[in-house]
Design an enzyme around this catalytic site. Sequence first.
Site, PDB file in Angstrom:
ATOM      1  N   ARG A  62      -2.088  -2.146  -3.978  1.00 56.07           N
ATOM      2  CA  ARG A  62      -3.350  -1.415  -3.870  1.00 56.07           C
ATOM      3  C   ARG A  62      -3.320  -0.200  -4.797  1.00 56.07           C
ATOM      4  NH1 ARG A  62      -4.875   3.175   0.327  1.00 56.07           N
ATOM      5  NH2 ARG A  62      -7.028   3.478  -0.339  1.00 56.07           N
TER       6      ARG A  62
ATOM      7  N   ASN B 157       0.865  -1.178   0.000  1.00 55.05           N
ATOM      8  CA  ASN B 157       0.000   0.000   0.000  1.00 55.05           C
ATOM      9  C   ASN B 157       0.904   1.232   0.000  1.00 55.05           C
ATOM     10  OD1 ASN B 157      -1.896   1.962   0.361  1.00 55.05           O
ATOM     11  ND2 ASN B 157      -2.786   1.098   2.231  1.00 55.05           N
TER      12      ASN B 157
ATOM     13  N   ARG C 291     -11.899  16.075   5.780  1.00 49.46           N
ATOM     14  CA  ARG C 291     -12.697  16.358   4.570  1.00 49.46           C
ATOM     15  C   ARG C 291     -14.121  16.772   4.931  1.00 49.46           C
ATOM     16  NH1 ARG C 291     -10.922  10.889   2.322  1.00 49.46           N
ATOM     17  NH2 ARG C 291      -8.919  11.290   1.310  1.00 49.46           N
TER      18      ARG C 291
ATOM     19  N   GLU D 204      -7.735  -4.724   4.707  1.00 50.69           N
ATOM     20  CA  GLU D 204      -7.590  -4.459   3.274  1.00 50.69           C
ATOM     21  C   GLU D 204      -6.394  -5.201   2.684  1.00 50.69           C
ATOM     22  OE1 GLU D 204      -7.999  -0.401   4.753  1.00 50.69           O
ATOM     23  OE2 GLU D 204      -8.811   0.119   2.801  1.00 50.69           O
TER      24      GLU D 204
ATOM     25  N   HIS E  57     -12.274   2.805  -0.815  1.00 50.65           N
ATOM     26  CA  HIS E  57     -12.207   1.862   0.317  1.00 50.65           C
ATOM     27  C   HIS E  57     -12.796   0.500  -0.074  1.00 50.65           C
ATOM     28  CE1 HIS E  57     -12.524   5.521   3.255  1.00 50.65           C
ATOM     29  NE2 HIS E  57     -11.251   5.156   3.138  1.00 50.65           N
TER      30      HIS E  57
END
Length: 395
Positions: free
Chosen positions: A88, A7, A236, A377, A177
């Site tokens: 990823r 990642n 955000r 993940e 995601h």
Amino acid sequence: MKIISVNSGSSSLKFQLYQMPEETVIASGQVEKIGFKDSVCTLKHNGEIRKETLAVKNHTQAAKLIIDGLINEQVLTSMQEINGVGHRIVQGGEVFDRSTLVNKKVIEQILILGEMAPLHNYAHVEAINGFLKVLPDIPHVVVFDTTFHQTMKADAYMYSTPYEWYLNYGIRKYGFHGSSHKYVSEKTNELLKLENSKVIVCHIGNGASLSAVVNGKCVDTSMGFTPLEGIPMGTRTGSLDPAILSYMEKKLNVSSDEMYEILNKKSGYLGVSQLSSDARDLEEAAFRGHKQAILAFELQAKRIADYIGSYYVYMGGLDAVSFTAGIGENSPYLRKLVLERLKVLGVLIDEEANNNNRLLISSPDSKVKIYVIKTNEELVIARDTMAFIKNNNIV
Ligand code: AMP
């Protein structure tokens, strides 16, 4: 079979080395501050952590450091022991509806899609090229954050913008995601043991998104063309009236790039609380009665509940809601703020289970099961990489 799950960001490279199909993590680590003189290389193995500070110029050097580190620490006898690398990738657009083998054309395509995710895709390609140089003779597989959401129908993924925006510029909802939503929805379905299931996954970390999943397939998600859409996050805004942008650009005398930066990096928990983007700091303040910290959580909780309500209607029912990621897994406070808003759906909380982050936190008479599930993940990336290698007889 040994698979490395990678990642990467613009200045960092995280990895986990898996023994597959057993799914055990043999080692993990990261290189941070790539491109700086004081890059930090960390390797975890057998409960021990080895940390080194040195100058790491680029992702190729970082990849080499990781492989050399694994050999030096005798985690591997040689690099030939590694069977595949899974990478990823944040933005796969409509081009990639599944994980795929890295080749020149695939890299070119990821770079083209980088226009829509400049902070991510370019860095991913740096990491792919780095690992390709260090491990040229084994399969490298790319696993996209967007793939899981490719099953959405047009009424969920289209915006009501001029149609040629979609045709000419790819303006639509992609969702992100994806590996986390896939992993957690699959776990939820294992627990539910239903023939047909309607599940909502709430991935609430520094970045946060929800997905609606019917029989294992994603039908809607809260992030959009970029990860900015949806619920408020650490820094955000989530969705807002787009008219605010040009209005505030004029008021603050800032460019659209500067405005984008404010919406991405200075809003959400941080912007509303004016304290911190970190949920732990904010909880501490909220418990002391800090009004803006409380408001930051309440704004997020309301929006999460709004999405759950709309997904309930869209799916025509709801069997389970699963919370995951840093805040979803660890914050009874935020979960309770959300769940109290879902009473109308017949959601009842088991307070003791919620306070202790148990797997099942709804009470037995709740109409909807509520779970807390740790996401993984990296494992999805390793699984997809192994499946690709096996299905294509690469080994
Ligand atoms: P992630 O992006 O999934 O790593 O999640 C990061 C967020 O999880 C940060 O806002 C952390 O403050 C939050 N987090 C981690 N542990 C806890 C905890 N025990 N309680 C509340 N929030 C937590």
